[in-house]
Design an enzyme around this catalytic site. Structure first.
Site, PDB file in Angstrom:
ATOM      1  N   HIS A  93      41.517  28.616  38.572  1.00  0.00           N
ATOM      2  CA  HIS A  93      41.066  28.006  39.825  1.00  0.00           C
ATOM      3  C   HIS A  93      40.603  26.586  39.540  1.00  0.00           C
ATOM      4  O   HIS A  93      40.451  26.188  38.381  1.00  0.00           O
ATOM      5  CB  HIS A  93      39.961  28.844  40.478  1.00  0.00           C
ATOM      6  CG  HIS A  93      38.683  28.913  39.699  1.00  0.00           C
ATOM      7  ND1 HIS A  93      38.589  29.529  38.470  1.00  0.00           N
ATOM      8  CD2 HIS A  93      37.441  28.443  39.967  1.00  0.00           C
ATOM      9  CE1 HIS A  93      37.345  29.449  38.026  1.00  0.00           C
ATOM     10  NE2 HIS A  93      36.631  28.784  38.911  1.00  0.00           N
ATOM     11  N   HIS A  95      37.895  24.616  39.495  1.00  0.00           N
ATOM     12  CA  HIS A  95      36.494  24.283  39.229  1.00  0.00           C
ATOM     13  C   HIS A  95      36.493  23.531  37.897  1.00  0.00           C
ATOM     14  O   HIS A  95      37.247  23.894  36.987  1.00  0.00           O
ATOM     15  CB  HIS A  95      35.635  25.547  39.079  1.00  0.00           C
ATOM     16  CG  HIS A  95      34.758  25.866  40.246  1.00  0.00           C
ATOM     17  ND1 HIS A  95      34.344  27.161  40.519  1.00  0.00           N
ATOM     18  CD2 HIS A  95      34.184  25.079  41.203  1.00  0.00           C
ATOM     19  CE1 HIS A  95      33.567  27.145  41.591  1.00  0.00           C
ATOM     20  NE2 HIS A  95      33.452  25.907  42.025  1.00  0.00           N
ATOM     21  N   ASP A  97      34.695  23.442  35.278  1.00  0.00           N
ATOM     22  CA  ASP A  97      34.520  24.118  33.979  1.00  0.00           C
ATOM     23  C   ASP A  97      35.801  24.847  33.559  1.00  0.00           C
ATOM     24  O   ASP A  97      35.870  25.372  32.439  1.00  0.00           O
ATOM     25  CB  ASP A  97      33.311  25.068  33.960  1.00  0.00           C
ATOM     26  CG  ASP A  97      33.236  26.017  35.137  1.00  0.00           C
ATOM     27  OD1 ASP A  97      33.753  25.693  36.221  1.00  0.00           O
ATOM     28  OD2 ASP A  97      32.644  27.096  34.966  1.00  0.00           O
ATOM     29  N   HIS A  98      36.815  24.831  34.427  1.00  0.00           N
ATOM     30  CA  HIS A  98      38.097  25.458  34.089  1.00  0.00           C
ATOM     31  C   HIS A  98      39.254  24.463  34.034  1.00  0.00           C
ATOM     32  O   HIS A  98      40.328  24.801  33.538  1.00  0.00           O
ATOM     33  CB  HIS A  98      38.426  26.557  35.102  1.00  0.00           C
ATOM     34  CG  HIS A  98      37.418  27.661  35.112  1.00  0.00           C
ATOM     35  ND1 HIS A  98      37.653  28.901  34.572  1.00  0.00           N
ATOM     36  CD2 HIS A  98      36.130  27.684  35.564  1.00  0.00           C
ATOM     37  CE1 HIS A  98      36.570  29.651  34.701  1.00  0.00           C
ATOM     38  NE2 HIS A  98      35.630  28.933  35.298  1.00  0.00           N
ATOM     39  N   HIS A 183      36.502  34.179  44.861  1.00  0.00           N
ATOM     40  CA  HIS A 183      35.558  33.222  44.276  1.00  0.00           C
ATOM     41  C   HIS A 183      35.218  32.117  45.286  1.00  0.00           C
ATOM     42  O   HIS A 183      35.437  30.945  45.039  1.00  0.00           O
ATOM     43  CB  HIS A 183      36.207  32.622  43.019  1.00  0.00           C
ATOM     44  CG  HIS A 183      35.306  31.799  42.167  1.00  0.00           C
ATOM     45  ND1 HIS A 183      34.054  32.212  41.760  1.00  0.00           N
ATOM     46  CD2 HIS A 183      35.481  30.572  41.614  1.00  0.00           C
ATOM     47  CE1 HIS A 183      33.516  31.276  41.003  1.00  0.00           C
ATOM     48  NE2 HIS A 183      34.350  30.267  40.902  1.00  0.00           N
ATOM     49  N   ASP A 206      37.230  33.414  37.511  1.00  0.00           N
ATOM     50  CA  ASP A 206      35.922  33.578  38.150  1.00  0.00           C
ATOM     51  C   ASP A 206      36.104  34.385  39.420  1.00  0.00           C
ATOM     52  O   ASP A 206      36.937  34.055  40.264  1.00  0.00           O
ATOM     53  CB  ASP A 206      35.333  32.212  38.522  1.00  0.00           C
ATOM     54  CG  ASP A 206      34.786  31.471  37.314  1.00  0.00           C
ATOM     55  OD1 ASP A 206      35.006  31.942  36.185  1.00  0.00           O
ATOM     56  OD2 ASP A 206      34.148  30.419  37.516  1.00  0.00           O
ATOM     57  N   HIS A 276      32.569  33.819  29.950  1.00  0.00           N
ATOM     58  CA  HIS A 276      32.104  32.977  31.057  1.00  0.00           C
ATOM     59  C   HIS A 276      30.679  33.402  31.444  1.00  0.00           C
ATOM     60  O   HIS A 276      30.395  33.800  32.585  1.00  0.00           O
ATOM     61  CB  HIS A 276      33.050  33.087  32.261  1.00  0.00           C
ATOM     62  CG  HIS A 276      32.802  32.045  33.315  1.00  0.00           C
ATOM     63  ND1 HIS A 276      31.799  32.152  34.249  1.00  0.00           N
ATOM     64  CD2 HIS A 276      33.398  30.856  33.573  1.00  0.00           C
ATOM     65  CE1 HIS A 276      31.803  31.105  35.054  1.00  0.00           C
ATOM     66  NE2 HIS A 276      32.774  30.292  34.649  1.00  0.00           N
TER      67      HIS A 276
HETATM   68 ZN   LIG Z   1      34.484  28.902  39.220  1.00  0.00          ZN
END
Ligand SMILES: [Zn+2]
Length: 311
Positions: A93, A95, A97-98, A183, A206, A276
């Site tokens: 996805h 975000h 942090d990904h 999410h 997530d 995570h």
């Molecule tokens: Zn996320």
């Protein structure tokens, strides 16, 4: 390397002989899949103790990277994976942090000698992100092509935007299937399942507890699932101006370690790997506490993920 036709034959053959010798594809030693956790911390804030979300599955020397948190290229190097082995990238996805190092992974693999095709898979706006990244780095890329004799980067990259679950790819190494997970407000968000010659591996991405994920992970050997420790969230957001909103956001779109155990139980997986972590670096939450939470409903093997842990 075992051809797809050969694998089909072996699958068919194995149905006749049950779980005897032919159940395992006869292939080179490298067909044994490797799963390496590259970053197990949740959230984009850089930390001393662990890296942001990323993992790699390697089959027959081809690297399938899932998520590209900050430092993913460096983590691959530390894991002993040669960057030119990069073959596929999957984003769960959008975000940061990904995805923060999505473009950097391709650029830096190219500077490390990659000359072969990369396929990138993930939610929109992956196409636009890729184009913007290449535009942002056009000066360096052009310079290295002219000055160092490198092949052009852009034609190597093939982007596939995913908007729904289903079969993603089926090559000589793995079959990859995606499922929509939950999410909010980030949508679509995906979990991915990798059916390799020797085992099946599912990466949750997530999500809050997800029925789609339970279906995707049905009977899998390994489920890498995100994990939240609710009691730690107050400490995590303490001192942040937007604490109440941030806490509400975190609790509403993640899965507690206890619920990750429920998901693993319902899916009937053999091994649950927690990753995570939210909070990602709270010393008061020990490995034992994560395991105790997840084992309340799941009696299979539980692993507390660590950066560079190979499974
Ligand atoms: Zn996320």
């Amino acid at each position: 390397m075992v051809s797809r036709a050969r694998r089909r034959f072996l699958r068919a053959a194995s149905t006749f002989v049950g779980s005897l010798a032919l159940a395992q594809p006869v292939a080179g030693q490298n067909s044994k899949s490797r799963l390496i956790l590259l970053g197990i911390g949740g959230g984009p804030r850089p930390r001393k103790t662990n890296s942001a979300s990323a993992q790699v599955i390697v089959v027959n020397d081809a690297a399938y990277v899932v998520d590209c948190g900050d430092g993913v290229a460096r983590q691959l190097v530390l894991a002993g994976i040669r960057l030119p082995q990069l073959r596929h990238i999957f984003l769960t996805h959008q975000h940061s942090d990904h995805n923060a190092d999505y473009g950097n992974l391709m650029l830096l693999a190219w500077t490390a000698g990659l000359k072969t095709r990369i396929d990138a898979w993930g939610p929109p706006p992956l196409q636009q992100m890729t184009a913007h990244f290449l535009a942002m780095n056009a000066y360096d890329i052009r310079t290295r092509i002219q000055d160092e004799g490198r092949v052009p980067l852009e034609p190597l990259i093939h982007v596939h935007e995913l908007t729904d679950g289903g079969l993603v790819l089926d090559d000589d190494n793995v079959r990859v299937t995606a499922a929509l997970v939950d999410h909010p407000p980030v949508a679509p968000a995906f979990a991915y399942r990798f059916d390799a010659p020797d085992r099946s591996i599912v990466i949750s991405g997530d999500t809050r507890p997800s029925e789609n994920l339970i279906k995707l992970a049905n009977g899998a050997d390994v489920l890498v699932h995100e994990a939240l420790f609710p009691a730690g969230v107050d400490r995590l957001v303490a001192g942040v101006a937007n604490a109440a909103t941030l806490k509400q956001s975190i609790l509403s779109h993640h899965t507690s370690a206890e619920d990750a155990g429920r998901v693993a139980k319902k899916a009937g997986v053999k091994t649950l790997v927690l990753s995570h972590f939210v909070p990602p670096d709270d010393p008061e939450i020990t490995d034992r506490m994560w395991i105790e939470a997840a084992s309340a409903h799941f009696d299979g093997k539980i692993v507390v993920g660590k950066d560079l842990l190979e499974l």
